[in-house]
Every structure is written in C-alpha cells, then in structure tokens.
Design a protein around this motif. Structure first.
Motif, short mmCIF file in Angstrom:
data_model
loop_
_atom_site.label_atom_id
_atom_site.label_comp_id
_atom_site.label_asym_id
_atom_site.label_seq_id
_atom_site.Cartn_x
_atom_site.Cartn_y
_atom_site.Cartn_z
N GLY A 146 -12.05 -15.25 -23.04
CA GLY A 146 -12.14 -14.69 -21.70
C GLY A 146 -11.58 -15.60 -20.63
N ILE A 147 -11.59 -15.08 -19.41
CA ILE A 147 -11.07 -15.78 -18.23
C ILE A 147 -12.12 -15.68 -17.13
CG2 ILE A 147 -9.22 -15.85 -16.51
CD1 ILE A 147 -7.57 -14.07 -18.52
N ILE A 148 -12.33 -16.76 -16.41
CA ILE A 148 -13.16 -16.72 -15.21
C ILE A 148 -12.26 -16.90 -13.99
CG2 ILE A 148 -15.08 -17.72 -13.92
CD1 ILE A 148 -16.27 -18.68 -16.54
N GLY A 149 -12.17 -15.86 -13.18
CA GLY A 149 -11.43 -15.93 -11.93
C GLY A 149 -12.39 -16.28 -10.80
N VAL A 150 -12.15 -17.39 -10.11
CA VAL A 150 -13.03 -17.84 -9.04
C VAL A 150 -12.44 -17.44 -7.69
CG1 VAL A 150 -14.09 -19.84 -7.92
CG2 VAL A 150 -13.90 -19.76 -10.41
N ASP A 151 -13.25 -16.78 -6.87
CA ASP A 151 -12.83 -16.38 -5.52
C ASP A 151 -13.08 -17.56 -4.58
OD1 ASP A 151 -12.48 -13.94 -6.76
OD2 ASP A 151 -14.33 -13.07 -5.96
N LEU A 152 -12.15 -18.51 -4.60
CA LEU A 152 -12.40 -19.80 -3.98
C LEU A 152 -12.38 -19.76 -2.45
CD1 LEU A 152 -12.92 -22.72 -4.96
CD2 LEU A 152 -10.50 -23.17 -4.52
N GLY A 154 -13.88 -18.06 -0.54
CA GLY A 154 -14.11 -16.73 0.02
C GLY A 154 -12.97 -15.76 -0.17
N GLN A 155 -11.84 -16.20 -0.77
CA GLN A 155 -10.72 -15.30 -1.04
C GLN A 155 -10.71 -14.90 -2.51
OE1 GLN A 155 -5.86 -14.81 -0.49
NE2 GLN A 155 -6.73 -16.87 -0.44
N VAL A 156 -10.55 -13.61 -2.76
CA VAL A 156 -10.57 -13.08 -4.13
C VAL A 156 -9.33 -13.56 -4.89
CG1 VAL A 156 -10.59 -10.97 -5.54
CG2 VAL A 156 -11.91 -11.08 -3.41
N ALA A 157 -9.55 -13.96 -6.15
CA ALA A 157 -8.45 -14.41 -7.01
C ALA A 157 -7.48 -13.25 -7.29
CB ALA A 157 -9.01 -14.97 -8.31
N ASP A 158 -6.34 -13.55 -7.88
CA ASP A 158 -5.32 -12.54 -8.15
C ASP A 158 -5.70 -11.72 -9.38
OD1 ASP A 158 -3.10 -10.98 -8.50
OD2 ASP A 158 -1.66 -12.63 -8.62
N PHE A 159 -6.62 -10.78 -9.18
CA PHE A 159 -7.11 -9.99 -10.30
C PHE A 159 -6.11 -8.93 -10.76
CE2 PHE A 159 -11.08 -11.99 -9.20
CZ PHE A 159 -11.66 -12.18 -10.45
N ASN A 160 -5.09 -8.63 -9.97
CA ASN A 160 -4.02 -7.77 -10.48
C ASN A 160 -3.39 -8.42 -11.71
OD1 ASN A 160 -3.97 -5.59 -8.54
ND2 ASN A 160 -3.12 -7.03 -7.06
N GLU A 161 -2.94 -9.65 -11.55
CA GLU A 161 -2.31 -10.38 -12.65
C GLU A 161 -3.33 -10.73 -13.74
OE1 GLU A 161 0.76 -11.17 -13.27
OE2 GLU A 161 1.86 -11.00 -11.37
N LEU A 162 -4.52 -11.15 -13.33
CA LEU A 162 -5.52 -11.57 -14.31
C LEU A 162 -5.94 -10.42 -15.22
CD1 LEU A 162 -7.77 -13.96 -12.17
CD2 LEU A 162 -5.99 -14.59 -13.82
N TRP A 163 -6.10 -9.21 -14.65
CA TRP A 163 -6.47 -8.07 -15.50
C TRP A 163 -5.31 -7.68 -16.43
CZ3 TRP A 163 -10.39 -6.54 -17.75
CH2 TRP A 163 -11.65 -6.52 -17.15
N ALA A 180 -17.74 -15.38 -2.12
CA ALA A 180 -16.88 -14.32 -1.58
C ALA A 180 -17.55 -12.96 -1.42
CB ALA A 180 -15.65 -14.17 -2.47
N PHE A 181 -18.88 -12.87 -1.49
CA PHE A 181 -19.50 -11.56 -1.33
C PHE A 181 -19.21 -11.04 0.07
CE2 PHE A 181 -22.94 -8.52 -0.61
CZ PHE A 181 -22.85 -7.76 -1.77
N GLY A 182 -18.51 -9.91 0.13
CA GLY A 182 -18.08 -9.35 1.41
C GLY A 182 -16.57 -9.41 1.60
#
Length: 402
Positions: A146-152, A154-163, A180-182
C-alpha cells in the motif's frame, strides 16, 4: 509572547457554546461513547459528504459501476491510533512494505513499523512538499502492499496520480489527513463528479487527528477514520473496540481506542465554526503570500542574506489548504530564524530531518537519494496562521526585520 496557535482566543470566542456543551456532558453521566460521540460521527460524515457526493475515489479509478457511496466516520483516541487501526483493517502483515513520504511527521512510518511492516521512503515534490508519485512508482516491488498519501500542512496529496498507481499495482491507498480536515482536492477532468472533493474521503481509508493545535482540534488527543466501504467500517469499529463486535466476544486481537464524550462535545462546537475559521486561515495565507512575493522580488539586495529567498509551499490549482501551518522554504533559514526571534514572531521547524535519517529508521539504509526531502528539512520554517492570529501585525514585524 505571541502563541503559535492561539487556542485561548478561540476558547474565548466560543466560550458560551463550549461551556454549555461541556456542562451537558458532565451532567449526563455518560462519558465514554454514547449520544455525543454518535452525533459527532454523523456530523463529521455529513461535513465530508457535503463536499462531494462520490466519497471514496477508488471506485472511480477502478471503473466500478455502483451507486455513489457515503463516507462514514469512526472516532478514536488519536490520529496515531487512527493510522494503526487503518493499517490493521487493511490487513498489513509483518514484512509487508508500505510507501510513505520521507518528509512528514513520523506517525505514518512509525505505525507501519510498529505493526511489523517496512516503510519505504518516497521523495517529495520540491514545491508542494507532497509525496512525489514518480518516486512512489520507483519504489514498488513484490512486497509492496500500500501507499500512505500525507496531506502535508493542510494540502491534499496528488491522489489523482496516487490512485492511478495504486489501481495499476493492486495496492490500497491510505489518506493521512491529520492536518487537512476541511481541505479540498481537484480530481482529474472526467472523474465523476468533477468538482472539489473533501479531504477525508479520498483513500480506501482516510484518517484525521484532533490534536489541539489542528484546524479542528479538541482539548486532548483524538482522531477519526473515514471510509465508504461498509466492510472496512465494521472492521475498524471492531479493531478499535478490543476486537469485539459484541460484549465479551473477541473475534480478533484489537485495541482500546475511544474518543470520550467531553472531547466529542468540544469538537461538535468547533466543527460548527470550522468553515469560517478556514476562510480566515486562507485570507491570512494570502496576505503572507503577497508579502513574500514582494520580498522575493527584491530578495536580499544587500547584506548577509543577499539573494536568499523565502518561498511558501505551493498550493496546486483547484485545491484548497487548511493551512494547518503556513510553511515556507527559506534559503538562509538560520538568518531568517534569528530575524523572527528578534521580532518576537513564533515559529516552528516542520520537520528538521527526513524520516530516513531518524535513528529508528537508519538500519533500513534507504532514502539518501531523496534530495527534495533533504532540502525541505534544511529550509522549512512554519509561521502562525490560525484564525485568531493577527497576521497583519506579524507582517509589519517582518517588514521591520527583513
């Protein structure tokens, strides 16, 4: 001394609401679980689902023909517990490898190692400071699970590429939205629905933290997990309750991780104000951005810091950040910090070294090629940005010393 996060001012602003909610819990005699925690979980889920109707991005990438699911929230005792529970629910076994960013708080890698897994450290993008998908691709091997994407910050990681990577390699993807909640994230064109998605809805499981200094924080430790998969939700609840679905029947080894009712009451009050606080944080960040753009245009024309720029974390187009911290990369961090100290401006270094250099991970002998993570650890400085920070005052102070 100016606080880095002004929790005292926040409490004053909501004092009547908070004291009413706290008194109701204390008078109820119900302190663990109960209606207050159940109400918070519903409100957290409603908040997530209000941002996007297709919560759980994996379905879109996997091409599943299904009704749009709703995200469900499960509270727990801390963000670190949330990560541990998520990894257990996803089936992490000793020896399994999980790809994590090299530049972040220790918790994602720590939880993998705690369960006997092996963290593999990916480099970051030098501008967004988020995990670099190309680095992730290079680390995938036969033991990767698996992969853990961290929203560092407060900005969401690049989940387009990660998915895309996760689906192509049959991996799960865990979203660490502790900061990053919110926040919101822009999906690729063609992904349905094509509108910003909420942090906390993007992973196979997503997690957040309610540590007091977080954008949504309680008065102690607390955390939550989010998933749109009913089977994962049931497994998460079971693991967090001593591996039990019914009293005194323990089907698996679990843990004790609960959010108490008093913390839930505090969070319910603060959740009602979260959107307005985030607007102020983003306005504060805009002001900082304008100031540093002006500063960098004539950076260090003279003096010891000649040519030294101070560059804020880049926020991707179409995305919003919670600005858990306002983090900049300072070419001459030592001099910059001396000037902050002179002006009485609080600051933090998030984070002073990449994870692969931490003593507990050195025996893994990996990560030395992660030049962007190393660079960020040498330049990063965070400034106050919360909704109760007088950023105009800070900027005037900065003008006097820079």
């Amino acid at each position: 001394m100016m606080p880095f996060v002004n929790l005292t001012a926040q409490r004053e602003a909501y004092r009547e609401e908070l004291e009413t909610a706290e008194r109701a819990v204390l008078d109820s005699g119900c302190y663990i679980g109960g209606p207050e925690v159940a109400a918070l979980e519903k409100e957290l889920a409603d908040f997530c689902n209000s941002g996007n109707s297709d919560a759980g991005m994996q379905g879109s990438f996997a091409g599943k023909d299904r009704a749009e699911p709703e995200t469900h929230a499960i509270t727990c005792a801390s963000g670190t517990d949330a990560l541990t529970i998520a990894l257990m629910a996803l089936g992490l076994k000793p020896g399994d490898e999980v790809i994590v960013p090299d530049f972040t708080f220790i918790a994602p890698a720590e939880c993998v190692a705690f369960l006997g897994g092996i963290p593999r450290f990916a480099d970051i993008d030098p501008e967004t400071l988020l995990i670099d998908p190309e680095s992730v691709r290079a680390l995938i091997g036969p033991k990767t699970r698996g992969i853990i994407g961290v929203d560092l910050f407060g900005q969401v990681a690049d989940f387009n590429e990660l998915w895309e990577i996760a689906v192509a390699n049959d991996l799960w993807l865990l979203e660490d939205a502790a900061q990053a909640f919110g926040a919101t994230f822009a999906p690729w064109e063609g992904i349905s629905p094509n509108k910003p998605w909420r942090a906390g809805t993007i992973g196979s499981i997503s997690i957040t933290s309610f540590y007091p200094s977080k954008p949504l924080g309680c008065y102690g430790d607390g955390g939550a997990l989010f998933t749109s998969d009913p089977k994962l939700e049931a497994k998460i609840r079971q693991i967090a309750n001593h591996g039990s679905r019914e009293r005194y029947l323990h089907e698996t080894v679990g843990m004790n991780s609960r959010l108490d009712a008093l913390q839930a009451a505090v969070l319910r009050v603060k959740l009602r104000h979260l959107e307005e606080e985030l607007k102020v944080r983003r306005e504060n960040a805009r002001k900082y951005g304008e100031f540093f753009a002006e500063y960098n245009a004539g950076a260090g024309i003279s003096g010891a810091s000649a040519g030294a720029k101070i560059v804020p974390q880049y926020i991707e187009h179409g995305c919003t950040s919670t600005y858990a911290q306002y983090t900049v990369l300072a070419d001459d961090r030592e001099t910059f910090i001396k000037k902050l100290d002179k002006a009485g401006i609080p600051h933090c270094i998030h984070y002073p070294q990449p994870l692969h250099e931490q003593p507990c991970f050195r025996e893994l002998a990996q990560g030395s090629e992660n030049r962007n993570a190393i660079m960020a650890s040498q330049k990063a400085v965070s400034l106050p940005v919360c909704a109760f920070t007088d950023v105009d005052f800070i900027i005037n102070k900065l003008r006097s010393v820079l």
